[in-house]
Design a protein around this motif. Structure first.
Motif, PDB file in Angstrom:
ATOM      1  N   GLY A 151       3.292   5.980  -2.587  1.00  0.00           N
ATOM      2  CA  GLY A 151       4.522   6.659  -2.989  1.00  0.00           C
ATOM      3  C   GLY A 151       4.601   6.853  -4.491  1.00  0.00           C
ATOM      4  N   GLU A 152       4.215   5.822  -5.248  1.00  0.00           N
ATOM      5  CA  GLU A 152       4.240   5.954  -6.717  1.00  0.00           C
ATOM      6  C   GLU A 152       3.253   7.006  -7.182  1.00  0.00           C
ATOM      7  OE1 GLU A 152       2.935   5.827 -10.571  1.00  0.00           O
ATOM      8  OE2 GLU A 152       1.700   4.678  -9.156  1.00  0.00           O
ATOM      9  N   TYR A 153       2.078   7.075  -6.535  1.00  0.00           N
ATOM     10  CA  TYR A 153       1.076   8.069  -6.936  1.00  0.00           C
ATOM     11  C   TYR A 153       1.584   9.485  -6.660  1.00  0.00           C
ATOM     12  CZ  TYR A 153      -3.228  10.766  -7.062  1.00  0.00           C
ATOM     13  OH  TYR A 153      -4.173  11.709  -7.350  1.00  0.00           O
ATOM     14  N   LEU A 154       2.203   9.682  -5.509  1.00  0.00           N
ATOM     15  CA  LEU A 154       2.737  11.011  -5.193  1.00  0.00           C
ATOM     16  C   LEU A 154       3.848  11.403  -6.165  1.00  0.00           C
ATOM     17  CD1 LEU A 154       2.861  10.804  -1.280  1.00  0.00           C
ATOM     18  CD2 LEU A 154       1.182  11.986  -2.711  1.00  0.00           C
ATOM     19  N   TRP A 155       4.673  10.424  -6.541  1.00  0.00           N
ATOM     20  CA  TRP A 155       5.724  10.710  -7.509  1.00  0.00           C
ATOM     21  C   TRP A 155       5.131  11.011  -8.885  1.00  0.00           C
ATOM     22  CZ3 TRP A 155      10.403  12.288  -6.950  1.00  0.00           C
ATOM     23  CH2 TRP A 155      11.310  12.219  -8.018  1.00  0.00           C
ATOM     24  N   ARG A 156       4.027  10.339  -9.229  1.00  0.00           N
ATOM     25  CA  ARG A 156       3.334  10.589 -10.500  1.00  0.00           C
ATOM     26  C   ARG A 156       2.829  12.023 -10.566  1.00  0.00           C
ATOM     27  NH1 ARG A 156      -1.885   7.224 -11.110  1.00  0.00           N
ATOM     28  NH2 ARG A 156      -0.442   5.733 -10.133  1.00  0.00           N
ATOM     29  N   LEU A 157       2.307  12.521  -9.434  1.00  0.00           N
ATOM     30  CA  LEU A 157       1.846  13.908  -9.382  1.00  0.00           C
ATOM     31  C   LEU A 157       2.981  14.880  -9.661  1.00  0.00           C
ATOM     32  CD1 LEU A 157      -0.472  13.849  -6.220  1.00  0.00           C
ATOM     33  CD2 LEU A 157      -1.140  13.698  -8.625  1.00  0.00           C
ATOM     34  N   ARG A 158       4.182  14.494  -9.267  1.00  0.00           N
ATOM     35  CA  ARG A 158       5.345  15.362  -9.450  1.00  0.00           C
ATOM     36  C   ARG A 158       5.882  15.284 -10.881  1.00  0.00           C
ATOM     37  NH1 ARG A 158       9.609  17.231  -5.972  1.00  0.00           N
ATOM     38  NH2 ARG A 158      11.589  17.421  -7.080  1.00  0.00           N
ATOM     39  N   CYS A 159       5.809  14.095 -11.490  1.00  0.00           N
ATOM     40  CA  CYS A 159       6.480  13.872 -12.778  1.00  0.00           C
ATOM     41  C   CYS A 159       5.598  14.101 -14.000  1.00  0.00           C
ATOM     42  CB  CYS A 159       7.032  12.444 -12.838  1.00  0.00           C
ATOM     43  SG  CYS A 159       8.338  12.123 -11.643  1.00  0.00           S
ATOM     44  N   LEU A 160       4.290  13.891 -13.863  1.00  0.00           N
ATOM     45  CA  LEU A 160       3.405  13.961 -15.028  1.00  0.00           C
ATOM     46  C   LEU A 160       2.390  15.083 -14.877  1.00  0.00           C
ATOM     47  CD1 LEU A 160       2.588  10.178 -15.643  1.00  0.00           C
ATOM     48  CD2 LEU A 160       4.300  11.586 -16.815  1.00  0.00           C
ATOM     49  N   PRO A 161       2.081  15.794 -15.953  1.00  0.00           N
ATOM     50  CA  PRO A 161       1.020  16.806 -15.898  1.00  0.00           C
ATOM     51  C   PRO A 161      -0.343  16.134 -15.730  1.00  0.00           C
ATOM     52  CG  PRO A 161       1.782  16.521 -18.155  1.00  0.00           C
ATOM     53  CD  PRO A 161       2.714  15.731 -17.280  1.00  0.00           C
ATOM     54  N   ALA A 162      -1.336  16.915 -15.331  1.00  0.00           N
ATOM     55  CA  ALA A 162      -2.645  16.358 -14.976  1.00  0.00           C
ATOM     56  C   ALA A 162      -3.265  15.557 -16.115  1.00  0.00           C
ATOM     57  CB  ALA A 162      -3.577  17.491 -14.542  1.00  0.00           C
ATOM     58  N   HIS A 163      -3.147  16.031 -17.354  1.00  0.00           N
ATOM     59  CA  HIS A 163      -3.813  15.348 -18.467  1.00  0.00           C
ATOM     60  C   HIS A 163      -3.131  14.033 -18.853  1.00  0.00           C
ATOM     61  CE1 HIS A 163      -0.611  17.608 -20.516  1.00  0.00           C
ATOM     62  NE2 HIS A 163      -0.709  16.702 -21.481  1.00  0.00           N
ATOM     63  N   GLU A 164      -1.942  13.779 -18.324  1.00  0.00           N
ATOM     64  CA  GLU A 164      -1.242  12.534 -18.626  1.00  0.00           C
ATOM     65  C   GLU A 164      -1.294  11.522 -17.480  1.00  0.00           C
ATOM     66  OE1 GLU A 164       2.743  13.405 -19.824  1.00  0.00           O
ATOM     67  OE2 GLU A 164       2.140  14.196 -21.775  1.00  0.00           O
ATOM     68  N   ARG A 165      -1.962  11.866 -16.400  1.00  0.00           N
ATOM     69  CA  ARG A 165      -2.048  10.960 -15.255  1.00  0.00           C
ATOM     70  C   ARG A 165      -3.287  10.083 -15.356  1.00  0.00           C
ATOM     71  NH1 ARG A 165      -2.026  15.816 -11.258  1.00  0.00           N
ATOM     72  NH2 ARG A 165      -0.040  16.815 -11.769  1.00  0.00           N
ATOM     73  N   SER A 166      -3.204   8.915 -14.724  1.00  0.00           N
ATOM     74  CA  SER A 166      -4.365   8.041 -14.596  1.00  0.00           C
ATOM     75  C   SER A 166      -4.763   7.967 -13.132  1.00  0.00           C
ATOM     76  CB  SER A 166      -4.056   6.634 -15.122  1.00  0.00           C
ATOM     77  OG  SER A 166      -2.965   6.062 -14.412  1.00  0.00           O
ATOM     78  N   THR A 167      -6.037   7.709 -12.879  1.00  0.00           N
ATOM     79  CA  THR A 167      -6.520   7.594 -11.514  1.00  0.00           C
ATOM     80  C   THR A 167      -6.344   6.159 -11.017  1.00  0.00           C
ATOM     81  OG1 THR A 167      -8.774   7.023 -12.172  1.00  0.00           O
ATOM     82  CG2 THR A 167      -8.227   9.369 -11.998  1.00  0.00           C
ATOM     83  N   PHE A 168      -6.569   5.961  -9.723  1.00  0.00           N
ATOM     84  CA  PHE A 168      -6.476   4.618  -9.156  1.00  0.00           C
ATOM     85  C   PHE A 168      -7.545   3.714  -9.760  1.00  0.00           C
ATOM     86  CE2 PHE A 168      -7.553   1.457  -5.886  1.00  0.00           C
ATOM     87  CZ  PHE A 168      -6.308   0.846  -5.758  1.00  0.00           C
ATOM     88  N   ALA A 169      -8.758   4.265  -9.975  1.00  0.00           N
ATOM     89  CA  ALA A 169      -9.834   3.475 -10.587  1.00  0.00           C
ATOM     90  C   ALA A 169      -9.452   3.040 -11.998  1.00  0.00           C
ATOM     91  CB  ALA A 169     -11.128   4.285 -10.606  1.00  0.00           C
TER      92      ALA A 169
ATOM     93  N   GLY B 131       0.815  -1.209   0.000  1.00  0.00           N
ATOM     94  CA  GLY B 131       0.000   0.000   0.000  1.00  0.00           C
ATOM     95  C   GLY B 131       0.847   1.257   0.000  1.00  0.00           C
ATOM     96  N   ALA B 132       1.920   1.244   0.791  1.00  0.00           N
ATOM     97  CA  ALA B 132       2.823   2.396   0.834  1.00  0.00           C
ATOM     98  C   ALA B 132       3.501   2.610  -0.516  1.00  0.00           C
ATOM     99  CB  ALA B 132       3.872   2.206   1.926  1.00  0.00           C
ATOM    100  N   MET B 133       3.810   1.514  -1.205  1.00  0.00           N
ATOM    101  CA  MET B 133       4.410   1.613  -2.534  1.00  0.00           C
ATOM    102  C   MET B 133       3.443   2.259  -3.518  1.00  0.00           C
ATOM    103  SD  MET B 133       7.084   0.940  -4.395  1.00  0.00           S
ATOM    104  CE  MET B 133       7.575   0.598  -6.099  1.00  0.00           C
ATOM    105  N   PHE B 134       2.175   1.875  -3.454  1.00  0.00           N
ATOM    106  CA  PHE B 134       1.167   2.495  -4.313  1.00  0.00           C
ATOM    107  C   PHE B 134       1.055   3.991  -4.038  1.00  0.00           C
ATOM    108  CE2 PHE B 134      -0.739  -1.734  -5.227  1.00  0.00           C
ATOM    109  CZ  PHE B 134      -0.952  -1.558  -6.598  1.00  0.00           C
TER     110      PHE B 134
END
Length: 217
Positions: free
Chosen positions: A184-202, A179-182
């Motif tokens: 952490g990866e999501y927080l890093w995704r927010l930093r690395c990718l712009p909003a239109h290139e991100r996917s949600t958990f769903a 769960g912590a890995m998920f």
């Protein structure tokens, strides 16, 4: 009860079973004593997976033969399994993490795309930017290293630490670490990718389900 609650209740039920299994596994492993119920609990997920695989076989006689062979093997090894419960859980824990590492890592070699890249293409309609391709390949590497690290730490603790300490790590901390890995990866995704290139958990869950359906075909 509305139909909308059924998926939620199913998810909560599976989560409750997973927690109960983890606690039972810890109790059986940490005691260091022979345990028939502990051995049965360890074998239960493997038996379920084997049963589902045999059920899908096109020839019933072959499934029955394989099931008989599995039961004979279980009966032959049962005394050893009940006397070395912690070792049984250790082999299972390390084996699962090595299989998951191989599942992710094998897609990093060769000309094909990495596993997370393939899943991302399903989410984004088959079109990814160069930044998304690079990021998803990095995430695939990160999950590969993560599962390998769990296997290495589990082995070191089992060999060098008291069995109760190993059991806490393997049986109780496994799910929280994932769960912590998920997260952490999501927080890093927010930093690395712009909003239109991100996917949600769903979106990720749907992609995993679709990928699992493709593997079964």
């Amino acid at each position: 009860m509305t139909l909308a609650l059924v998926p939620l209740l199913r998810t909560l039920g599976v989560a409750a079973l997973a927690v109960a299994w983890a606690v039972g596994a810890h109790v059986a492993s940490a005691s260091g004593e022979p345990s028939r119920w502990g051995a049965a609990l360890a074998i239960a997920p493997l038996a379920l997976a084997l049963g589902l695989a045999l059920w899908r076989l096109p020839y019933r006689w072959l499934a029955a033969l394989a099931a008989g062979a599995a039961l004979a093997l279980l009966a032959w090894t049962w005394p050893a399994l009940t006397s070395e419960v912690a070792l049984l859980y250790f082999v299972q824990h390390v084996g699962v993490n090595l299989l998951l590492a191989a599942f992710f890592g094998r897609t990093l070699s060769g000309p094909g795309e990495s596993l997370i890249t393939k899943l991302a293409r399903q989410v984004h309609g088959g079109v990814l930017s160069e930044r998304q391709v690079a990021y998803t390949r990095w995430v695939t590497k990160a999950w590969t290293v993560f599962f390998l690290s769990l296997a290495v730490v589990s082995t070191a603790l089992f060999l060098l630490a008291p069995v109760a300490v190993w059991s806490v790590f393997a049986n109780l901390l496994g799910a929280p670490l994932i769960g912590a890995m998920f997260v952490g990866e999501y927080l890093w995704r927010l930093r690395c990718l712009p909003a239109h290139e991100r996917s949600t958990f769903a979106d990720a869950v749907r992609a995993w389900k679709n990928h699992g359906s493709d593997l079964k075909k």
